[in-house]
Design an enzyme around this catalytic site. Structure first.
Site, PDB file in Angstrom:
ATOM      1  N   ARG A   1       0.908  -1.108   0.014  1.00 38.66           N
ATOM      2  CA  ARG A   1       0.195  -0.005   0.249  1.00 38.66           C
ATOM      3  C   ARG A   1       0.795   1.094   0.092  1.00 38.66           C
ATOM      4  O   ARG A   1      -0.001   2.444   0.229  1.00 38.66           O
ATOM      5  CB  ARG A   1      -0.788  -0.411   1.223  1.00 38.66           C
ATOM      6  CG  ARG A   1      -1.595  -1.429   1.152  1.00 38.66           C
ATOM      7  CD  ARG A   1      -3.040  -1.098   1.158  1.00 38.66           C
ATOM      8  NE  ARG A   1      -3.901  -2.258   1.398  1.00 38.66           N
ATOM      9  CZ  ARG A   1      -4.978  -3.005   0.311  1.00 38.66           C
ATOM     10  NH1 ARG A   1      -4.548  -1.285  -0.713  1.00 38.66           N
ATOM     11  NH2 ARG A   1      -5.596  -3.650   0.437  1.00 38.66           N
TER      12      ARG A   1
ATOM     13  N   HIS B   1       4.941  -9.849  -6.884  1.00 35.62           N
ATOM     14  CA  HIS B   1       3.668  -9.282  -7.440  1.00 35.62           C
ATOM     15  C   HIS B   1       3.682  -7.533  -6.580  1.00 35.62           C
ATOM     16  O   HIS B   1       4.472  -7.403  -5.782  1.00 35.62           O
ATOM     17  CB  HIS B   1       2.449  -9.733  -6.568  1.00 35.62           C
ATOM     18  CG  HIS B   1       0.890  -8.934  -5.835  1.00 35.62           C
ATOM     19  ND1 HIS B   1       0.454  -7.745  -6.335  1.00 35.62           N
ATOM     20  CD2 HIS B   1       0.016  -9.794  -6.699  1.00 35.62           C
ATOM     21  CE1 HIS B   1      -0.787  -7.695  -6.981  1.00 35.62           C
ATOM     22  NE2 HIS B   1      -1.197  -9.198  -7.096  1.00 35.62           N
TER      23      HIS B   1
ATOM     24  N   TYR C   1       0.071  -2.482  -4.636  1.00 39.23           N
ATOM     25  CA  TYR C   1      -1.389  -2.641  -5.331  1.00 39.23           C
ATOM     26  C   TYR C   1      -1.922  -0.964  -5.850  1.00 39.23           C
ATOM     27  O   TYR C   1      -2.157  -0.388  -6.473  1.00 39.23           O
ATOM     28  CB  TYR C   1      -2.798  -2.407  -4.328  1.00 39.23           C
ATOM     29  CG  TYR C   1      -2.844  -3.430  -3.949  1.00 39.23           C
ATOM     30  CD1 TYR C   1      -3.110  -4.707  -4.613  1.00 39.23           C
ATOM     31  CD2 TYR C   1      -2.859  -4.475  -2.663  1.00 39.23           C
ATOM     32  CE1 TYR C   1      -3.204  -5.980  -4.241  1.00 39.23           C
ATOM     33  CE2 TYR C   1      -3.071  -6.174  -2.025  1.00 39.23           C
ATOM     34  CZ  TYR C   1      -3.483  -6.439  -3.163  1.00 39.23           C
ATOM     35  OH  TYR C   1      -3.128  -7.912  -2.583  1.00 39.23           O
TER      36      TYR C   1
ATOM     37  N   HIS D   1      -1.506  -5.285 -11.811  1.00 41.36           N
ATOM     38  CA  HIS D   1      -3.119  -5.256 -11.693  1.00 41.36           C
ATOM     39  C   HIS D   1      -3.036  -4.536 -12.786  1.00 41.36           C
ATOM     40  O   HIS D   1      -2.165  -3.264 -13.151  1.00 41.36           O
ATOM     41  CB  HIS D   1      -3.125  -4.549 -10.562  1.00 41.36           C
ATOM     42  CG  HIS D   1      -3.980  -5.621  -9.405  1.00 41.36           C
ATOM     43  ND1 HIS D   1      -4.430  -5.302  -8.216  1.00 41.36           N
ATOM     44  CD2 HIS D   1      -2.990  -6.571  -9.629  1.00 41.36           C
ATOM     45  CE1 HIS D   1      -4.306  -6.407  -7.518  1.00 41.36           C
ATOM     46  NE2 HIS D   1      -3.010  -7.737  -8.573  1.00 41.36           N
TER      47      HIS D   1
ATOM     48  N   GLU E   1      -2.577  -9.435 -14.854  1.00 40.59           N
ATOM     49  CA  GLU E   1      -3.390 -10.478 -14.130  1.00 40.59           C
ATOM     50  C   GLU E   1      -4.597  -9.781 -14.346  1.00 40.59           C
ATOM     51  O   GLU E   1      -4.913  -9.122 -14.920  1.00 40.59           O
ATOM     52  CB  GLU E   1      -3.502  -9.893 -12.884  1.00 40.59           C
ATOM     53  CG  GLU E   1      -4.172 -10.676 -11.602  1.00 40.59           C
ATOM     54  CD  GLU E   1      -3.542 -10.859  -9.870  1.00 40.59           C
ATOM     55  OE1 GLU E   1      -3.218  -9.869  -9.786  1.00 40.59           O
ATOM     56  OE2 GLU E   1      -4.900 -11.390  -9.070  1.00 40.59           O
TER      57      GLU E   1
ATOM     58  N   ASP F   1      -6.443 -15.161 -12.111  1.00 43.41           N
ATOM     59  CA  ASP F   1      -7.046 -15.575 -11.143  1.00 43.41           C
ATOM     60  C   ASP F   1      -8.204 -16.014 -11.110  1.00 43.41           C
ATOM     61  O   ASP F   1      -9.392 -15.430 -11.302  1.00 43.41           O
ATOM     62  CB  ASP F   1      -6.884 -13.967  -9.996  1.00 43.41           C
ATOM     63  CG  ASP F   1      -7.385 -14.339  -8.632  1.00 43.41           C
ATOM     64  OD1 ASP F   1      -8.665 -14.494  -8.933  1.00 43.41           O
ATOM     65  OD2 ASP F   1      -6.813 -13.137  -7.748  1.00 43.41           O
TER      66      ASP F   1
ATOM     67  N   HIS G   1     -11.431 -14.244  -9.369  1.00 38.94           N
ATOM     68  CA  HIS G   1     -11.322 -12.495 -10.642  1.00 38.94           C
ATOM     69  C   HIS G   1     -11.744 -13.123 -11.910  1.00 38.94           C
ATOM     70  O   HIS G   1     -13.572 -12.020 -12.136  1.00 38.94           O
ATOM     71  CB  HIS G   1      -9.609 -12.122 -11.019  1.00 38.94           C
ATOM     72  CG  HIS G   1      -9.275 -11.170  -9.753  1.00 38.94           C
ATOM     73  ND1 HIS G   1      -8.316 -10.989 -10.129  1.00 38.94           N
ATOM     74  CD2 HIS G   1      -9.662 -11.294  -8.257  1.00 38.94           C
ATOM     75  CE1 HIS G   1      -7.732 -10.479  -8.993  1.00 38.94           C
ATOM     76  NE2 HIS G   1      -8.426 -10.635  -7.547  1.00 38.94           N
TER      77      HIS G   1
ATOM     78  N   HIS H   1      -3.762 -18.082  -9.784  1.00 41.36           N
ATOM     79  CA  HIS H   1      -4.088 -17.067  -8.927  1.00 41.36           C
ATOM     80  C   HIS H   1      -5.043 -17.807  -8.100  1.00 41.36           C
ATOM     81  O   HIS H   1      -6.093 -18.296  -9.252  1.00 41.36           O
ATOM     82  CB  HIS H   1      -4.079 -16.143  -7.925  1.00 41.36           C
ATOM     83  CG  HIS H   1      -3.193 -15.406  -8.366  1.00 41.36           C
ATOM     84  ND1 HIS H   1      -3.152 -13.745  -8.607  1.00 41.36           N
ATOM     85  CD2 HIS H   1      -1.959 -15.465  -7.923  1.00 41.36           C
ATOM     86  CE1 HIS H   1      -1.963 -13.160  -8.626  1.00 41.36           C
ATOM     87  NE2 HIS H   1      -1.127 -13.874  -8.193  1.00 41.36           N
TER      88      HIS H   1
ATOM     89  N   ASP I   1     -14.207  -9.001  -6.459  1.00 39.78           N
ATOM     90  CA  ASP I   1     -13.287  -9.566  -6.103  1.00 39.78           C
ATOM     91  C   ASP I   1     -12.828  -9.470  -4.294  1.00 39.78           C
ATOM     92  O   ASP I   1     -12.713  -8.657  -3.706  1.00 39.78           O
ATOM     93  CB  ASP I   1     -12.169  -8.612  -6.007  1.00 39.78           C
ATOM     94  CG  ASP I   1     -10.244  -8.538  -6.149  1.00 39.78           C
ATOM     95  OD1 ASP I   1     -10.099  -9.930  -5.522  1.00 39.78           O
ATOM     96  OD2 ASP I   1     -10.063  -7.886  -6.365  1.00 39.78           O
TER      97      ASP I   1
ATOM     98  N   HIS J   1     -11.559 -12.515  -2.303  1.00 35.72           N
ATOM     99  CA  HIS J   1     -10.910 -14.186  -2.337  1.00 35.72           C
ATOM    100  C   HIS J   1     -12.278 -15.037  -1.030  1.00 35.72           C
ATOM    101  O   HIS J   1     -12.124 -14.437   0.142  1.00 35.72           O
ATOM    102  CB  HIS J   1      -9.292 -14.558  -1.623  1.00 35.72           C
ATOM    103  CG  HIS J   1      -9.307 -13.157  -3.331  1.00 35.72           C
ATOM    104  ND1 HIS J   1      -7.985 -13.422  -3.415  1.00 35.72           N
ATOM    105  CD2 HIS J   1      -9.729 -12.769  -4.044  1.00 35.72           C
ATOM    106  CE1 HIS J   1      -7.644 -13.325  -3.929  1.00 35.72           C
ATOM    107  NE2 HIS J   1      -8.477 -11.786  -5.192  1.00 35.72           N
TER     108      HIS J   1
ATOM    109  N   GLU K   1      -4.204 -17.540  -2.802  1.00 34.76           N
ATOM    110  CA  GLU K   1      -3.752 -15.983  -2.484  1.00 34.76           C
ATOM    111  C   GLU K   1      -5.554 -16.133  -1.363  1.00 34.76           C
ATOM    112  O   GLU K   1      -6.123 -15.307  -1.714  1.00 34.76           O
ATOM    113  CB  GLU K   1      -4.732 -14.602  -3.541  1.00 34.76           C
ATOM    114  CG  GLU K   1      -3.001 -14.206  -4.082  1.00 34.76           C
ATOM    115  CD  GLU K   1      -3.520 -13.869  -5.739  1.00 34.76           C
ATOM    116  OE1 GLU K   1      -4.413 -13.384  -5.598  1.00 34.76           O
ATOM    117  OE2 GLU K   1      -2.479 -12.789  -5.455  1.00 34.76           O
TER     118      GLU K   1
HETATM  119 ZN    ZN Z   1      -8.086 -10.126  -5.512  1.00 37.35          ZN
HETATM  120 FE    FE Z   2      -4.846 -13.045  -7.631  1.00 41.18          FE
HETATM  121 FE    FE Z   3      -3.321  -8.813  -7.575  1.00 42.45          FE
END
Ligand code: ZN
Ligand code: FE
Ligand code: FE
Length: 277
Positions: free
Chosen positions: A37, A67, A70, A107, A142, A176, A179, A211, A224, A226, A256
């Site tokens: 973040r 990864h 974000y 992303h 992704e 994913d 997703h 993922h 989104d 999980h 994840e």
């Molecule tokens: Zn996600």
């Molecule tokens: Fe993912």
């Molecule tokens: Fe991701």
């Protein structure tokens, strides 16, 4: 060969991640390159990396997946945010060369009102500035749930980005399962058609990682969120079908799911048992 692992904390370095992976029965894993973040990255400890690479080689690890944070949005309307995306990614690419030949999951971005087409152009533009022919890292876009103004919620949007990327050997896709189900694809009951559509639109050669997540919400919900394996709308059967599908063979499968390490160990065990090698 099933390459299965989960997202791990990178705060203690690579050797520690390798050790944790082994403890929970994993032979690959994913980690954030920097604060997810924020933006800060810890300096690479070359000795730590060397020890990890030895372990990975000895234990037959599959490729690992970094990864991006974000906060990295390649197609933000704000120049400041786009500049951060460039700087952070350029630095990440340099750092990735300490662990050569692995994946960097990204992303594709949120266009925040500029429209998907403009977002696609901007993300491709950034990728073309970042990707060097000499790099050993393959950047994975992704598949997204299509939440808010996210781009990459359809195979067509990912294809549109890839089309514009000049050095195609350095780009791939990470699918994913949560997703794409949230994005409207029928992962639960018709994985064959989803794989066929992926192949028709993008090409299965571009599929480099998965993922593995269950979803709290039904197909097409664009949420989104999980869920642990078997505790969501996909269910254990659909997830087992993914890891056993011929199109997904041999590529890293990364959990994840909301879990602690014990939970991950249980899910890894479950999926190893479901795998028909
Ligand atoms: Zn996600
Ligand atoms: Fe993912
Ligand atoms: Fe991701």
């Amino acid at each position: 060969m099933l390459y299965i692992g989960c997202h791990l904390s990178s705060s203690k370095g690579f050797e520690a991640m390798g050790k944790t992976a082994l403890e929970i029965g994993a032979n690959t894993f994913q980690f954030f390159t920097r604060n997810p973040r924020g933006g800060k990255a810890k300096a690479i400890d070359e000795e730590d990396v060397k020890r990890f690479l030895k372990t990975a080689e000895r234990e037959g690890f599959g490729r690992i997946v970094a990864h991006a944070p974000y906060t990295l949005n390649p197609c933000s309307a704000s120049e400041k945010v786009r500049n951060f995306a460039f700087t952070a990614m350029e630095d990440d690419m340099r750092r990735m060369e300490y662990i050569p030949g692995n994946y960097y999951n990204l992303h594709p971005g949120s266009h925040v009102g500029q429209g998907a087409e403009r977002g696609i152009e901007m993300t491709a533009e950034l990728l073309n500035r970042i990707i060097k022919p000499s790099q050993s890292t393959v950047i994975l876009l992704e598949t997204m749930a299509g939440k808010g103004s996210e781009i990459g919620g359809t195979f067509e949007e990912l294809k549109a980005i890839i089309e514009r990327v000049e050095i195609k050997e350095k780009i791939g896709v990470c699918l994913d399962t949560c997703h794409i189900s949230d994005g409207g694809y029928n992962v639960k009951d018709d994985l064959d058609s989803v794989a066929e559509e992926f192949d028709r639109v993008i090409g299965l050669d571009y599929l480099k990682a998965v993922h593995i997540n269950d979803s709290l919400n039904p197909q097409g919900s664009h949420k989104d969120r999980h869920a642990p394996i078997g505790k969501g709308t996909l269910g254990t059967g659909a997830i087992a079908a993914v890891i056993n599908h011929p199109s997904f063979r041999g590529i890293p499968c990364i959990l994840e799911t909301p879990n602690d390490l014990e939970g991950y160990a249980r899910e890894i065990k479950l999926l190893k048992e479901a795998y028909r090698g």
